[in-house]
Scaffold this motif. Sequence first.
Motif: not given
Length: 134
Positions: A77, A80-81, A84, A120, A123-124, A127
């Motif tokens: 995960k 992927e972050a 991106s 983003w 998401e970061i 994560t």
Amino acid sequence: MERLPKVNLTENQFQLLRDYLQLLETIDEGLVWIVSHFLQGQNSNSVQKILKDVIHAFHEIHFANLTVSEFLKEDQKALEAVVSFQILEDHMKDFLENENVLSEQERILEYVLYPAFVRWLREIQNTFKPYIVH
């Protein structure tokens, strides 16, 4: 809370993640400031200076991603972050390539780059925070 892959961070890695998240917050503040000034029709030296700072910060994040990807390679995960971020770099490139078309820059900034950055960033944060909050 989701279980994290077993990653034993060194003090330097832990600090890098904290600094990384702080830099993202600073980029967010800079982008908000730039967007608000662009929408008011201002493209002053101050806007250009903050924009240069944001561009520099994007470069810093790009290089930090190489390091972060290495020590979090067991966390799919997170990888992927991090990967991106390339989308944001592409949006920034589009923004910069339209430097002579202010209306297009405004459109890209307000409707493409900044909204993508906010998604983003969340998401970061989701994560990475478990790594620095444990």
